[in-house]
Scaffold this motif. Structure first.
Motif, PDB file in Angstrom:
ATOM      1  N   LEU A  67      44.896  28.325  19.154  1.00 38.31           N
ATOM      2  CA  LEU A  67      45.627  27.392  18.404  1.00 38.31           C
ATOM      3  C   LEU A  67      43.584  25.683  18.381  1.00 38.31           C
ATOM      4  O   LEU A  67      43.507  24.897  17.750  1.00 38.31           O
ATOM      5  CB  LEU A  67      46.607  25.999  19.078  1.00 38.31           C
ATOM      6  N   LEU A  72      38.813  26.586  13.605  1.00 41.76           N
ATOM      7  CA  LEU A  72      40.118  26.568  13.278  1.00 41.76           C
ATOM      8  C   LEU A  72      40.821  25.598  13.584  1.00 41.76           C
ATOM      9  O   LEU A  72      42.237  24.626  13.369  1.00 41.76           O
ATOM     10  CB  LEU A  72      41.679  27.356  13.669  1.00 41.76           C
ATOM     11  N   MET A 132      45.726  23.418  15.252  1.00 43.52           N
ATOM     12  CA  MET A 132      46.408  24.161  14.786  1.00 43.52           C
ATOM     13  C   MET A 132      47.693  23.816  15.922  1.00 43.52           C
ATOM     14  O   MET A 132      47.633  24.468  16.609  1.00 43.52           O
ATOM     15  CB  MET A 132      46.620  25.032  14.117  1.00 43.52           C
ATOM     16  N   VAL A 222      51.899  28.091  14.675  1.00 39.04           N
ATOM     17  CA  VAL A 222      51.814  26.898  14.218  1.00 39.04           C
ATOM     18  C   VAL A 222      53.109  26.447  14.027  1.00 39.04           C
ATOM     19  O   VAL A 222      53.921  27.339  13.851  1.00 39.04           O
ATOM     20  CB  VAL A 222      50.802  27.223  13.865  1.00 39.04           C
ATOM     21  N   PRO A 224      53.345  22.871  12.134  1.00 40.88           N
ATOM     22  CA  PRO A 224      52.203  21.850  10.987  1.00 40.88           C
ATOM     23  C   PRO A 224      53.543  20.703  10.792  1.00 40.88           C
ATOM     24  O   PRO A 224      54.346  21.477  10.312  1.00 40.88           O
ATOM     25  CB  PRO A 224      51.718  22.552  10.608  1.00 40.88           C
ATOM     26  N   GLU A 240      47.334  28.255   8.908  1.00 42.72           N
ATOM     27  CA  GLU A 240      47.534  27.098   9.381  1.00 42.72           C
ATOM     28  C   GLU A 240      48.631  25.809   9.458  1.00 42.72           C
ATOM     29  O   GLU A 240      48.835  24.817   9.656  1.00 42.72           O
ATOM     30  CB  GLU A 240      46.482  25.445   8.793  1.00 42.72           C
ATOM     31  N   ASN A 241      49.126  26.541   7.671  1.00 46.26           N
ATOM     32  CA  ASN A 241      50.835  25.503   7.794  1.00 46.26           C
ATOM     33  C   ASN A 241      51.361  26.274   8.138  1.00 46.26           C
ATOM     34  O   ASN A 241      53.432  26.238   7.865  1.00 46.26           O
ATOM     35  CB  ASN A 241      50.878  25.584   6.281  1.00 46.26           C
TER      36      ASN A 241
END
Length: 376
Positions: A67, A72, A132, A222, A224, A240-241
């Protein structure tokens, strides 16, 4: 780049007949058993803190995304000292390098973060913004090449602060210790499993009292804030989502999670590539999407794969990971090309399965669409 093409038209270039009925493709008869991408990797050293989780083993988390990685979006936003070597090295991709007898104005050049010799009480620290945000499953503190100047102890704290906090605001935040003060050795990787389900946006690496650390890896899942995309489209397959590759048939050359990483692949190693199949089957990966959503555009990128691109690809979706329906029929691919295919009237999916025929690699997989459920 190719223009967007209706998936139905694109499929006409193949001989494979596709059914509109729901089809279970979880276990194709000619494919190998799925490989769990969270399998442990080899390590050089393991040091477990008292709060480390034992059930999963100390190394399984290393297959999860880092992360904090610079590529990233991670950043070392502050450090109290970086007299000998810059703090930014902590989150560089790849293994630390070293070339002996390379001296600059500040001494031997190190690929890591190194502070001065302290002559007063206290300890050194560095603040890292995770590229992230997510749930931390494990931390790696790597003292590679630091043999006479490594810190004898280190700890890691974490915090969740939304928005764009200043360093002062971060210092005043309510930090939680996720790796207690633990012993380190020189020129070694130290792996610490982390328990708990809290979401974090920043970590703080503390070393006692001073010295050098080559890399800090913060592996996790992750998480988000997808409420930002309410009413908007997004890449449902993006790491990343919150998407994650949960299984794949083969990851001989590189991790399948590379295929859903941010940005464009600069070379073959930054994509997903399998070994050559000799059994007549095909390779595949399964992606847990960012959430339940309707896919409207599939992007299949074979950039950099000139002589090892798959001949064809198909994509199926699933709401529960058990029963599957077609999204993109089996469709011809070209080497070294970003392909885009429109998908029409698809049901909502929580998982997507990408089959490549027979083997090869993909630089990136993008599945653009709209969330049907948004979690803040």
């Amino acid at each position: 780049m190719t223009d967007a093409t209706d998936a139905t038209d694109a499929a006409e270039s193949t001989d494979a007949a596709e059914s509109t009925d729901v089809t279970d493709v979880t276990e194709p008869t000619d494919a190998t058993e799925p490989t769990d991408v969270t399998k442990p990797t080899d390590v050089t050293d393991v040091t477990e803190p008292a709060n480390a989780t034992d059930a999963a083993g100390p190394t399984e988390f290393t297959a999860l995304p880092d992360l904090a990685l610079r590529t990233l979006g991670g950043a070392v936003v502050a450090a109290n000292d970086e007299s000998f070597a810059e703090r930014e090295s902590l989150i560089r991709p790849g293994r630390p390098g070293f070339m002996p007898h390379t001296f600059g104005a500040k001494g031997q050049v190190y690929d890591g973060w190194e502070t001065r010799r302290r002559r007063e009480p206290g300890h050194d620290w560095a603040l890292v913004r995770l590229g992230m945000p997510g749930v931390v499953r494990g931390v790696v503190i790597d003292t590679a090449w630091f043999k006479g100047n490594y810190p004898p102890y280190a700890s890691v704290e974490a915090v969740e602060v939304e928005g764009y906090p200043t360093v002062a605001e971060l210092e005043a935040a309510d930090w939680v210790e996720i790796v207690p003060r633990s012993g380190l050795r020189g020129d070694a990787e130290h792996l610490f499993a982390v328990s708990g389900e809290r979401r974090y946006t920043h970590v703080r690496l503390n070393m006692f009292p001073d010295g050098g650390i080559a890399r800090l890896r913060v592996h996790g899942e992750v998480r988000p804030d997808l409420s930002l995309y309410e009413g908007l489209g997004l890449d449902l397959a993006a790491l990343e989502n919150g998407a994650l590759v949960t299984a794949c048939s083969n990851e001989f050359y590189s991790s399948p999670n590379n295929a859903i990483s941010p940005g464009l692949a600069r070379h073959q190693a930054e994509g997903w590539e399998t070994a050559r199949r000799r059994d007549g089957g095909n390779d595949w990966l399964v992606i847990r999407l960012a959430g339940s959503g309707v896919v409207g555009l599939a992007e299949i990128d074979t950039t950099n794969l000139v002589f090892n691109a798959p001949a064809e690809v198909s994509v199926t979706g699933s709401a529960d990971g058990t029963t599957w329906f077609p999204l993109l029929p089996r469709t011809r691919l070209l080497p070294d090309t970003r392909h885009r295919f429109r998908i029409r009237d698809a049901p909502a999916a929580t998982y997507a399965r990408v089959d490549i025929y027979p083997d090869g690699g993909l630089a990136r997989v993008r599945l653009h669409g709209f969330l049907t459920e948004t979690e803040s």
